[in-house]
Design an enzyme around this catalytic site. Structure first.
Site, mmCIF file in Angstrom:
data_model
loop_
_atom_site.group_PDB
_atom_site.id
_atom_site.type_symbol
_atom_site.label_atom_id
_atom_site.label_comp_id
_atom_site.label_asym_id
_atom_site.label_seq_id
_atom_site.Cartn_x
_atom_site.Cartn_y
_atom_site.Cartn_z
ATOM 1 N N ALA A 1 0.833 -1.208 0.000
ATOM 2 C CA ALA A 1 0.000 0.000 0.000
ATOM 3 C C ALA A 1 0.868 1.259 0.000
ATOM 4 C CB ALA A 1 -0.930 0.008 1.215
ATOM 5 N N HIS A 2 2.194 1.078 -0.042
ATOM 6 C CA HIS A 2 3.123 2.220 -0.030
ATOM 7 C C HIS A 2 4.078 2.084 -1.210
ATOM 8 C CE1 HIS A 2 2.712 1.663 4.620
ATOM 9 N NE2 HIS A 2 1.621 2.227 4.102
ATOM 10 N N GLN A 3 4.084 3.071 -2.082
ATOM 11 C CA GLN A 3 4.998 3.052 -3.227
ATOM 12 C C GLN A 3 5.895 4.286 -3.145
ATOM 13 O OE1 GLN A 3 1.335 3.071 -4.265
ATOM 14 N NE2 GLN A 3 1.429 1.022 -3.407
#
EC number: 1.1.3.20
Length: 737
Positions: A662-664
């Site tokens: 969910a984190h890029q």
């Protein structure tokens, strides 16, 4: 304006999937095998889930439609071949073997003609043991989409017959009355989906953005001081700071604008509308599922509220090793202070939900440290559906904070508007060979026949780590760091079952603040580094991720859904990936990442056992689990020794699981020079003057914790520097005049 797409209903009409009737019958047989009709259990309220079948209309056609809409082209090619073969007798014989043979006419059966038990044995084999990767891919994708649709589908009353049986009741609280007034961004929003060639000019002019028509180029021309592509954690802050600095700002957002009363809290339609690719985006090898917001406010509108400041060791690394000095100064610390103040970060939680109660209790029983997770909401915020947009309006994303500031200072936001490329021209008089003078964009309205040509003194890409690199590359930039160094904070999940009879734990897994308690594993203690947090899985997401071992097991597992705690183990990844074309993500973990996640997964399981779970397990393809009643320590240790971190359905003979992200971050990282980064310390592209990047892609490495505060604070510093640069340019220009 409420968008019907957040409420539910059919995907599209008429169906356009292109499968023949015999192929749809094959897909229906797949769905029936995954979700078979079973004898009714003792409890009447569970009849609806046990008697239902995945082959019931409209599920097979909905599955086919979503397969075509969300699958990668390569995967869809494989699925069409497999489904075609299984719809024929000869093809079924090739793929299924002797099970298709019969002594009676017609002697060979196709897949749909096999008994339910025979089909189940085939799917069990394909999911875990088959030599043929196409069969595993077909099984996995149909399984994911079938279960997602079955548990997220709603009727005309927005109800799903299975929800009562699994103890799920969506958040139907009414939005507070104060939100039924004018929408906070109303005076600055132009929703292009509602516009035409004739009305767009009037709408923009009313908001102080003159529009002219260029018949030669068949474009609408817009002039402003700053154009920003994207309205999330980076773009929202940049818009506010630059608009308040006196500049005319235009923000382009490909998603739509929603306010609290628009949110339905329904999993299927909300994820379809609010997330990139309907939250069904994956890496090309299928090993990592990637979630990224795509609405006004970006990820901040749908994230889980965690507001953790950038760790000191990370700032030291960025300022010294990566030679971006301001990360180690008071400038950045002040930016974090300003960000936390504006989005209302609080440190405590007055009433924790089930999953965070379990983290806290398990850690306390093991003598492990637990930290409170600060949130951009009030301390009594008890909303478990913030991932579908916060219905209470208590969570403060950029759509309710920074963008409001921007609009109040005169900024204009165009929704349903996608940037195609930046406009670069020769700049031979200076070191940079190119200068950016704006962006070309298109709208989703069929009534707007012309492209938008937006000219600006400063152009900012804030469309996130997955879309900024492809946009820069399609505009002609060549820096080798663009699209590389992509970090994903990969996670694996563990689960534990805490039945209703355990009265010491209150509530359901989908109720309450999503993330309020955190446990950190640190190298000094364990030689591993990971964090353990709660996660938010609606019933459809839970079902499609959870390992399918049989139809019976899946239905029985779903009846325990609401009291099944799901914890994630997250690693600060050393490995990295690439994204140079939209939707085409490659990624590889380092061995140290796998070891960290494996250690984190084992710690998460220990925590749940210590909290009193009656059963725990992982999301591994074989349904790995263990009963905890009366378990001895050596038995638990033996079980934990079998827990691994193999990702993706590609290796024969290995059990596998799917990673989540969910984190890029980092795909256009900052660097001290062109060799080290895609942009300089001011966020400006090395190759094009006036073109800036202001989002999570500029971060030099992974952060190791939820990155919202880091992205916003970095954007704050970049935007301040852009404002200063523009002010100096104007002074020089005025002097030269």
């Amino acid at each position: 304006m409420t968008h019907s797409s957040l409420k539910g209903g059919r995907i599209s009409s008429p169906y356009s999937h292109g499968f023949s009737s015999s192929q749809i019958q094959t897909i229906a047989s797949f769905c029936e095998t995954i979700i078979p009709p079973l004898p009714t259990p003792l409890y009447d309220h569970q009849d609806s889930i046990f008697s239902s079948s995945g082959s019931q209309p409209p599920f097979p056609n909905e599955v086919a439609e979503l397969l075509v809409k969300r699958s990668k082209a390569e995967a869809m090619f494989i699925i069409r071949i497999v489904v075609f073969m299984l719809s024929t007798r000869l093809g079924s014989l090739v793929l299924c073997g002797r099970v298709c043979l019969d002594k009676r006419w017609p002697f060979v059966h196709n897949f749909s003609e096999l008994s339910l038990k025979q089909r189940e044995l085939l799917l069990q084999s394909w999911s875990r043991e088959s030599f043929l990767l196409p069969l595993r891919i077909t099984f996995l994708l149909i399984k994911i989409i079938c279960l997602f649709i079955f548990f997220s589908w709603t009727d005309e009353n927005f109800k799903n017959p299975a929800w009562e049986a699994i103890g799920y009741h969506p958040d139907t609280r009414l939005t507070p009355s104060e939100y039924h007034k004018e929408r906070p961004l109303e005076k600055g929003i132009v929703e292009t989906i509602n516009e035409s060639d004739e009305t767009l000019k009037e709408s923009l002019t009313k908001k102080g953005v003159p529009l002219t028509e260029d018949t030669k180029d068949n474009t609408f021309k817009i002039r402003c001081d700053v154009v920003i592509v994207g309205s999330g954690c980076g773009g929202g802050i940049a818009a506010a700071i630059l608009a308040k600095s006196g500049h005319k700002v235009v923000v382009l957002e490909k998603g739509h604008y929603f306010v609290p009363e628009d949110y339905s809290g329904l999993e299927g339609p909300s994820m379809n509308e609010l997330y990139e690719s309907g939250a069904m985006l994956s890496t090309l090898d299928g090993k990592v599922m990637v979630m990224a917001g795509t609405t006004v406010g970006g990820g901040s509108a749908v994230n889980w509220s965690a507001s953790i400041r950038t760790p000191t060791d990370v700032l030291n690394d960025w300022s010294v090793k990566h030679k971006i000095p301001w990360f180690g100064t008071s400038e950045y610390q002040s930016a974090m202070d300003a960000v936390c103040k504006r989005i209302g970060v609080t440190e405590n939680c007055s009433n924790e939900g089930l999953q965070n109660q379990v983290i806290r209790r398990g850690c306390e029983n093991l003598g492990l440290k637990v930290e409170n997770i600060p949130r951009n909401s009030s301390e009594n915020h008890y909303c478990g559906s913030c991932g579908y947009g916060c219905k209470t309006g208590d969570k403060k994303g950029t759509d309710t904070t920074w963008l409001v500031d921007a609009v109040n200072a005169g900024a204009v936001i165009l929704t349903g508007c996608t940037a195609e490329r930046f406009i670069l021209e020769d700049n031979m008089n200076e070191k940079m060979k190119k200068r950016c003078i704006g962006v070309i964009a298109t709208t989703e309205s069929r009534k707007i026949t012309k492209k938008l040509h937006i000219e600006a003194r400063a152009t900012i890409s804030s469309c996130g780590s997955l879309l900024t690199p492809p946009l820069l590359i399609s505009s002609g930039l060549k820096n080798k760091n663009i699209g590389t160094n992509l970090h994903l904070h990969p996670v694996l999940l563990a689960w534990g079952y805490f039945p209703e009879s355990m009265s010491e734990f209150k509530g359901k897994n989908y109720e309450g603040g999503i993330m309020t308690a955190l446990h950190k594993m640190v190298p000094e203690e364990t030689n591993a580094q990971a964090i353990i947090e709660a996660t938010a899985l609606g019933p459809a997401s839970f079902a499609c991720f959870f390992p399918w071992t049989s139809g019976q097991d899946m239905k029985e597992r779903m009846t325990k859904y609401s009291r099944t705690v799901n914890l994630l183990a997250l690693a600060k990844d050393q490995g990295s990936g690439e994204v140079k074309k939209a939707g085409r993500i490659t990624y590889r973990l380092d061995e140290i990442d796998k070891e960290n996640i494996k250690a984190g997964l084992r710690r998460a399981l220990r925590i749940m056992v210590a909290a009193g779970a009656v059963e725990v397990g992982t999301y591994r393809s074989d349904g790995q689990k263990i009963s905890c009643k009366g378990i001895k320590n050596e038995e638990l240790e033996q079980f934990l020794d079998t827990v691994g971190a193999t990702g993706g359905p590609s290796s024969k003979g290995e059990q596998w699981t799917i990673y989540g992200s969910a984190h890029q971050m980092g795909s256009c990282r900052m660097g001290a020079n062109e060799e080290d980064g895609a942009v300089d310390e001011n966020g400006e592209c090395w190759e094009a003057k006036g073109l800036y990047v202001c989002d999570g892609s500029v971060l030099p490495t992974a952060v190791g914790v939820n990155p919202m505060i880091t992205i916003q604070s970095t954007a704050y510093c970049i935007a301040k520097r852009i404002a200063e640069s523009m002010h100096k340019e104007k002074l020089i220009s005025d002097i030269c005049k």
